[in-house]
Design a protein around this motif. Structure first.
Motif, PDB file in Angstrom:
ATOM      1  N   GLU A   1      -7.872   2.776 -20.634  1.00 36.60           N
ATOM      2  CA  GLU A   1      -8.500   1.480 -20.429  1.00 36.60           C
ATOM      3  C   GLU A   1      -7.604   0.509 -19.668  1.00 36.60           C
ATOM      4  O   GLU A   1      -6.444   0.314 -20.003  1.00 36.60           O
ATOM      5  CB  GLU A   1      -8.869   0.866 -21.783  1.00 36.60           C
ATOM      6  CG  GLU A   1      -9.563  -0.473 -21.676  1.00 36.60           C
ATOM      7  CD  GLU A   1     -10.033  -0.984 -23.013  1.00 36.60           C
ATOM      8  OE1 GLU A   1      -9.869  -2.177 -23.288  1.00 36.60           O
ATOM      9  OE2 GLU A   1     -10.551  -0.161 -23.798  1.00 36.60           O
ATOM     10  N   GLY A   2      -8.179  -0.080 -18.631  1.00 33.39           N
ATOM     11  CA  GLY A   2      -7.504  -1.138 -17.889  1.00 33.39           C
ATOM     12  C   GLY A   2      -6.580  -0.664 -16.786  1.00 33.39           C
ATOM     13  O   GLY A   2      -6.065  -1.482 -16.027  1.00 33.39           O
ATOM     14  N   THR A   3      -6.344   0.635 -16.670  1.00 32.43           N
ATOM     15  CA  THR A   3      -5.434   1.134 -15.639  1.00 32.43           C
ATOM     16  C   THR A   3      -6.223   1.813 -14.525  1.00 32.43           C
ATOM     17  O   THR A   3      -6.931   2.792 -14.757  1.00 32.43           O
ATOM     18  CB  THR A   3      -4.404   2.113 -16.226  1.00 32.43           C
ATOM     19  OG1 THR A   3      -3.596   1.421 -17.182  1.00 32.43           O
ATOM     20  CG2 THR A   3      -3.507   2.666 -15.135  1.00 32.43           C
ATOM     21  N   PHE A   4      -6.073   1.264 -13.316  1.00 30.93           N
ATOM     22  CA  PHE A   4      -6.695   1.797 -12.109  1.00 30.93           C
ATOM     23  C   PHE A   4      -5.578   1.965 -11.084  1.00 30.93           C
ATOM     24  O   PHE A   4      -5.213   1.018 -10.383  1.00 30.93           O
ATOM     25  CB  PHE A   4      -7.783   0.848 -11.597  1.00 30.93           C
ATOM     26  CG  PHE A   4      -8.922   0.644 -12.555  1.00 30.93           C
ATOM     27  CD1 PHE A   4     -10.011   1.507 -12.570  1.00 30.93           C
ATOM     28  CD2 PHE A   4      -8.900  -0.407 -13.471  1.00 30.93           C
ATOM     29  CE1 PHE A   4     -11.059   1.325 -13.459  1.00 30.93           C
ATOM     30  CE2 PHE A   4      -9.939  -0.601 -14.362  1.00 30.93           C
ATOM     31  CZ  PHE A   4     -11.021   0.264 -14.363  1.00 30.93           C
ATOM     32  N   PRO A   5      -4.970   3.149 -10.979  1.00 29.42           N
ATOM     33  CA  PRO A   5      -3.756   3.328 -10.171  1.00 29.42           C
ATOM     34  C   PRO A   5      -4.010   3.130  -8.677  1.00 29.42           C
ATOM     35  O   PRO A   5      -4.984   3.629  -8.134  1.00 29.42           O
ATOM     36  CB  PRO A   5      -3.340   4.767 -10.485  1.00 29.42           C
ATOM     37  CG  PRO A   5      -4.618   5.456 -10.874  1.00 29.42           C
ATOM     38  CD  PRO A   5      -5.420   4.407 -11.587  1.00 29.42           C
ATOM     39  N   ASP A   6      -3.120   2.401  -8.037  1.00 30.57           N
ATOM     40  CA  ASP A   6      -3.257   2.075  -6.615  1.00 30.57           C
ATOM     41  C   ASP A   6      -2.025   2.534  -5.845  1.00 30.57           C
ATOM     42  O   ASP A   6      -2.062   3.510  -5.121  1.00 30.57           O
ATOM     43  CB  ASP A   6      -3.476   0.566  -6.466  1.00 30.57           C
ATOM     44  CG  ASP A   6      -3.934   0.162  -5.084  1.00 30.57           C
ATOM     45  OD1 ASP A   6      -3.505   0.809  -4.106  1.00 30.57           O
ATOM     46  OD2 ASP A   6      -4.693  -0.803  -4.949  1.00 30.57           O
ATOM     47  N   GLY A   7      -0.890   1.832  -6.013  1.00 28.46           N
ATOM     48  CA  GLY A   7       0.324   2.181  -5.284  1.00 28.46           C
ATOM     49  C   GLY A   7       1.251   3.059  -6.112  1.00 28.46           C
ATOM     50  O   GLY A   7       1.134   3.149  -7.334  1.00 28.46           O
ATOM     51  N   LEU A   8       2.189   3.727  -5.427  1.00 29.46           N
ATOM     52  CA  LEU A   8       3.186   4.536  -6.131  1.00 29.46           C
ATOM     53  C   LEU A   8       4.455   4.664  -5.309  1.00 29.46           C
ATOM     54  O   LEU A   8       4.417   4.633  -4.074  1.00 29.46           O
ATOM     55  CB  LEU A   8       2.640   5.908  -6.496  1.00 29.46           C
ATOM     56  CG  LEU A   8       2.519   7.014  -5.449  1.00 29.46           C
ATOM     57  CD1 LEU A   8       2.152   8.334  -6.116  1.00 29.46           C
ATOM     58  CD2 LEU A   8       1.495   6.696  -4.393  1.00 29.46           C
ATOM     59  N   ALA A   9       5.588   4.775  -6.006  1.00 33.49           N
ATOM     60  CA  ALA A   9       6.895   4.923  -5.356  1.00 33.49           C
ATOM     61  C   ALA A   9       7.802   5.729  -6.271  1.00 33.49           C
ATOM     62  O   ALA A   9       7.746   5.581  -7.499  1.00 33.49           O
ATOM     63  CB  ALA A   9       7.510   3.553  -5.070  1.00 33.49           C
TER      64      ALA A   9
ATOM     65  N   THR B   1      -3.388  17.849 -12.134  1.00 39.95           N
ATOM     66  CA  THR B   1      -3.346  16.507 -12.717  1.00 39.95           C
ATOM     67  C   THR B   1      -1.964  16.244 -13.284  1.00 39.95           C
ATOM     68  O   THR B   1      -1.501  16.975 -14.171  1.00 39.95           O
ATOM     69  CB  THR B   1      -4.406  16.352 -13.816  1.00 39.95           C
ATOM     70  OG1 THR B   1      -5.706  16.536 -13.258  1.00 39.95           O
ATOM     71  CG2 THR B   1      -4.327  14.963 -14.444  1.00 39.95           C
ATOM     72  N   LEU B   2      -1.293  15.210 -12.781  1.00 43.33           N
ATOM     73  CA  LEU B   2       0.016  14.827 -13.306  1.00 43.33           C
ATOM     74  C   LEU B   2      -0.133  13.863 -14.477  1.00 43.33           C
ATOM     75  O   LEU B   2       0.542  13.999 -15.494  1.00 43.33           O
ATOM     76  CB  LEU B   2       0.858  14.186 -12.203  1.00 43.33           C
ATOM     77  CG  LEU B   2       2.220  13.623 -12.629  1.00 43.33           C
ATOM     78  CD1 LEU B   2       3.092  14.725 -13.219  1.00 43.33           C
ATOM     79  CD2 LEU B   2       2.907  12.953 -11.450  1.00 43.33           C
ATOM     80  N   ALA B   3      -1.018  12.868 -14.347  1.00 47.98           N
ATOM     81  CA  ALA B   3      -1.205  11.884 -15.415  1.00 47.98           C
ATOM     82  C   ALA B   3      -2.618  11.332 -15.347  1.00 47.98           C
ATOM     83  O   ALA B   3      -3.186  11.183 -14.264  1.00 47.98           O
ATOM     84  CB  ALA B   3      -0.195  10.747 -15.284  1.00 47.98           C
ATOM     85  N   VAL B   4      -3.174  11.053 -16.515  1.00 44.26           N
ATOM     86  CA  VAL B   4      -4.484  10.420 -16.633  1.00 44.26           C
ATOM     87  C   VAL B   4      -4.305   9.111 -17.383  1.00 44.26           C
ATOM     88  O   VAL B   4      -3.559   9.049 -18.375  1.00 44.26           O
ATOM     89  CB  VAL B   4      -5.481  11.329 -17.385  1.00 44.26           C
ATOM     90  CG1 VAL B   4      -6.815  10.625 -17.575  1.00 44.26           C
ATOM     91  CG2 VAL B   4      -5.686  12.636 -16.634  1.00 44.26           C
ATOM     92  N   PHE B   5      -4.994   8.059 -16.923  1.00 43.72           N
ATOM     93  CA  PHE B   5      -4.825   6.739 -17.512  1.00 43.72           C
ATOM     94  C   PHE B   5      -6.075   6.303 -18.263  1.00 43.72           C
ATOM     95  O   PHE B   5      -7.185   6.755 -17.978  1.00 43.72           O
ATOM     96  CB  PHE B   5      -4.494   5.715 -16.423  1.00 43.72           C
ATOM     97  CG  PHE B   5      -3.263   6.071 -15.641  1.00 43.72           C
ATOM     98  CD1 PHE B   5      -2.005   5.937 -16.188  1.00 43.72           C
ATOM     99  CD2 PHE B   5      -3.373   6.565 -14.347  1.00 43.72           C
ATOM    100  CE1 PHE B   5      -0.871   6.282 -15.479  1.00 43.72           C
ATOM    101  CE2 PHE B   5      -2.245   6.901 -13.623  1.00 43.72           C
ATOM    102  CZ  PHE B   5      -0.985   6.767 -14.189  1.00 43.72           C
TER     103      PHE B   5
ATOM    104  N   ALA C   1       3.621   8.537 -19.581  1.00 38.22           N
ATOM    105  CA  ALA C   1       3.520   7.228 -18.939  1.00 38.22           C
ATOM    106  C   ALA C   1       4.029   6.125 -19.859  1.00 38.22           C
ATOM    107  O   ALA C   1       3.794   6.148 -21.071  1.00 38.22           O
ATOM    108  CB  ALA C   1       2.076   6.939 -18.545  1.00 38.22           C
ATOM    109  N   GLU C   2       4.739   5.159 -19.262  1.00 31.38           N
ATOM    110  CA  GLU C   2       5.275   4.015 -20.002  1.00 31.38           C
ATOM    111  C   GLU C   2       5.080   2.757 -19.159  1.00 31.38           C
ATOM    112  O   GLU C   2       5.424   2.733 -17.974  1.00 31.38           O
ATOM    113  CB  GLU C   2       6.762   4.222 -20.298  1.00 31.38           C
ATOM    114  CG  GLU C   2       7.425   3.054 -21.000  1.00 31.38           C
ATOM    115  CD  GLU C   2       8.925   3.244 -21.160  1.00 31.38           C
ATOM    116  OE1 GLU C   2       9.552   2.390 -21.799  1.00 31.38           O
ATOM    117  OE2 GLU C   2       9.462   4.236 -20.618  1.00 31.38           O
TER     118      GLU C   2
END
Length: 336
Positions: free
Chosen positions: A207-215, A201-205, A241-242
């Motif tokens: 409320e309100g964050t549902f990760p989709d894309g990344l670059a 696990t690199l990062a856990v989010f 995370a910021e």
């Protein structure tokens, strides 16, 4: 934070531009669901033209797309019940590339990535039909497929929480992937034979964050887009995370959270537009002359949002791909 007023839009008239690609020429390419589906091409002048699939077995519903060296595209087909990866040529002709793994048909397919070593990575969010039945915190049946240059397709990671976009590190030794409804970014070691090590696990989010894309950027960070909350988030190598961008109605996000906790989050809710300017952003691509301009794909808008980033991105594999076939077909004007 980036002010919403600093965000511009290009490429109007698009149809579900979920995935966006950039190119050194200034051209943009986006997944497109108009007609029988294909790729929308945005010239540097802003002119939009389309490569639409011909004689497809069913209307193509590309979610993720990849640009190949010769100017053709790979489409990750997110059909109602069927999936797979197909190759789309400049004349609209279509051919299957990967439609099954281990003798089993691919379910609706989320994303396709080509890396610098000639490997193809394919993500499938869930085996459930319809797929939004997996928009729950207690479902983890997504998987990742590897297609090596010299071998058959095989599953290399399984039991993921709604597998979404993935990216390979610059040295080719790590694969990072978003698990949208597990609300995390996961990381795997890529072994010499292409198999993956245990999930980290690199990062856990929250409320309100549902990760989709990344670059990735040149400093080693990952930039994550979140559907629902219209967030762009920088994730450092240590997982910190910021948030750089946010455009959402907090009350509406809270209601989405409540539905998610109850296991009632479906396509009707996920397809709502909860932002003032952004329309459910889903992907991010770095581009521009200095690789410091962000371009955002989205699920509900008809244009590509763009703004200046605080850091340059890494040039994508396809950054200098030959676009000759597209230019010869009159689909791309490389002059601004």
């Amino acid at each position: 934070m980036i002010a919403l007023s600093a965000i511009d839009f290009v490429g109007h008239g698009l149809d579900r531009p979920e995935c966006v690609l950039t190119h050194a020429s200034g051209a943009l390419f986006a997944a497109d669901w108009a007609g029988d589906g294909g790729v929308a091409i945005v010239s540097p002048s802003g002119m939009v033209r389309r490569v639409t699939a011909k004689r497809a077995p069913e209307p193509m519903r590309p979610n993720g797309i990849a640009l190949e060296a010769g100017g053709s595209f790979l489409l990750a087909h997110l059909g109602p019940e069927n999936g797979g990866v197909f190759r789309l040529f400049a004349d609209g002709s279509l051919e299957p590339v990967v439609t099954e793994v281990g003798g089993r048909p691919l379910p609706p397919t989320n994303f396709v990535l080509l890396d610098r070593w000639g490997r193809m990575w394919i993500t499938v969010s869930t085996r459930m039909i319809p797929r939004h039945g997996a928009a729950r915190p207690d479902v983890a049946d997504g998987f990742i497929v590897l297609v090596p240059p010299d071998g058959p397709a095989r599953v290399v990671a399984d039991d993921l929480g709604y597998t979404n976009e993935c990216i390979v590190s610059a040295d080719g030794r790590r694969l990072c992937v978003n698990e949208t409804f597990a609300r995390r970014v996961s990381r795997f070691e890529i072994r010499d034979d292409g198999s993956l090590g245990p999930r980290e696990t690199l990062a856990v989010f929250g409320e309100g964050t549902f990760p989709d894309g990344l670059a990735p950027d040149v400093e080693g960070n990952l930039w994550i887009t979140s559907i629902v909350s219209n967030r762009v988030i920088r994730v450092a190598p240590d997982g910190t995370a910021e948030t750089l961008v946010e455009d959402c109605d907090r009350a509406a996000v809270a209601e989405t959270e409540a539905m998610f906790a109850r296991g009632e989050l479906g396509s009707a809710r996920l397809n709502l537009t909860l932002g003032a300017r952004l329309a459910n952003i889903s992907s991010l691509a770095f581009g521009g002359e200095d690789m410091r301009r962000a371009y955002l794909g989205c699920l509900k808008g008809d244009a590509i949002a763009t703004f200046e980033m605080p850091v340059a991105g890494v040039e994508p594999v396809h950054w200098r791909a030959d676009l000759g076939p597209l230019i010869e077909a009159g689909l791309l004007d490389t002059t601004a």
